[in-house]
Design an enzyme around this catalytic site. Sequence first.
Site, PDB file in Angstrom:
ATOM      1  N   LYS A   1      65.965  -3.162 -31.629  1.00 19.60           N
ATOM      2  CA  LYS A   1      64.871  -2.981 -30.673  1.00 19.60           C
ATOM      3  C   LYS A   1      65.425  -3.402 -29.321  1.00 19.60           C
ATOM      4  O   LYS A   1      65.713  -4.574 -29.092  1.00 19.60           O
ATOM      5  CB  LYS A   1      63.655  -3.833 -31.050  1.00 19.60           C
ATOM      6  CG  LYS A   1      62.521  -3.725 -30.021  1.00 19.60           C
ATOM      7  CD  LYS A   1      61.364  -4.661 -30.334  1.00 19.60           C
ATOM      8  CE  LYS A   1      60.285  -4.562 -29.249  1.00 19.60           C
ATOM      9  NZ  LYS A   1      59.170  -5.505 -29.475  1.00 19.60           N
TER      10      LYS A   1
ATOM     11  N   TYR B   1      66.454  -7.784 -32.231  1.00 22.76           N
ATOM     12  CA  TYR B   1      65.577  -7.611 -31.065  1.00 22.76           C
ATOM     13  C   TYR B   1      66.267  -8.181 -29.834  1.00 22.76           C
ATOM     14  O   TYR B   1      66.551  -9.379 -29.774  1.00 22.76           O
ATOM     15  CB  TYR B   1      64.255  -8.332 -31.346  1.00 22.76           C
ATOM     16  CG  TYR B   1      63.195  -8.255 -30.274  1.00 22.76           C
ATOM     17  CD1 TYR B   1      63.236  -7.320 -29.257  1.00 22.76           C
ATOM     18  CD2 TYR B   1      62.114  -9.140 -30.307  1.00 22.76           C
ATOM     19  CE1 TYR B   1      62.239  -7.263 -28.295  1.00 22.76           C
ATOM     20  CE2 TYR B   1      61.108  -9.089 -29.357  1.00 22.76           C
ATOM     21  CZ  TYR B   1      61.180  -8.154 -28.352  1.00 22.76           C
ATOM     22  OH  TYR B   1      60.192  -8.104 -27.403  1.00 22.76           O
TER      23      TYR B   1
END
Length: 362
Positions: free
Chosen positions: A220, A192
Amino acid sequence: MATLKTLCFRAATFPDCPSNVTNNKSTRSSNWKPPQAAVKSSLHLPMRSFELKNRTSPEDIKCLRLITAIKTPYLPDGRFDLEAYDDLVNMQIGEGVEGVIVGGTTGEGQLMSWEEHIMLIAHTVNCFGGKIKVIGNTGSNSTREAIHATEQGFAVGMHAALHINPYYGKTSLDGMVAHFQSVLPMGPTIIYNVPSRTGQDIPPHVIETLAESSNLAGVKECVGNDRIKQYTDNEIVVWSGNDDQCHDARWDYGATGVISVASNLVPGLMRELMYGVNPRLNSKLLPLIDWLFHMPNPIGLNTALAQLGVVRPVFRLPFVPLSVEKRIEFADIVKAIGREHFVGDKDVEVLDDEDFFLVSRY
């Protein structure tokens, strides 16, 4: 305007070594590795299981188009409201959402003890693991904590882990690689990247190095669609982390899908965006998305779900609800989009300040 109620409940040295990471593009290759002299050898072995229940393949994660960063609802004393949580997850499944992030930023994992965190992951797997992919946010700015939580998460059956780069106490790029390589052997992993929260970008050459692991499911990415294109051109799976950019990310820049906040509210419409080009629907949803992120997430989402009657109006501090003016604005947005597209079946309410509970100890 009345004052918001606040409730209180009591709860029980490395050797010096020159870095081989540079900003020279000619040296950015997936072959570089952090200096091994700076990594203490360890006899620690991954605590993992290869039983069928835990054999999720990274390929099973890479194909997910709509993943919801699920909200965690609370009872008036600040404990988890599992009944409301189960209803939320069932609504996601019913609208075709393929995965949930448990205990992420939206789910307020930073306000949970690790016991609460792993319990919620286990509960989600036990109740819904056969219908939806459960991705546990087991990342931490402490490598030791990230390893321990990830071991526990996979032990209770989560399908993948979400990991963030060390924040606040930031490390070097070499340290960042070593941190992620400490958790990648345990199972499918999504990295992320959200520099607005961590204060440090994960540059593409770090991701390219981590992609040597077969357990890297993807990234992400919140930096923007140009970064997403850079990854997809190199066949690295990416999910947009920005609801306002996800439609174009999916159809113009090659993103696999989105890890979404807005899908807590309108899962069916967000699925439409991920399964067909629909600029008109995208434009229709932008006022809602702008409203959601007027204040730092998850303040807007928590307020909205309370107004829809889907969760109790309980906030764990330091989060507090949006102003009454913004609550009125949300009610107007719901009417413009259509109440039938939102989760729950109650009429949207504005709610007064005195309707909210702010819990500081739980």
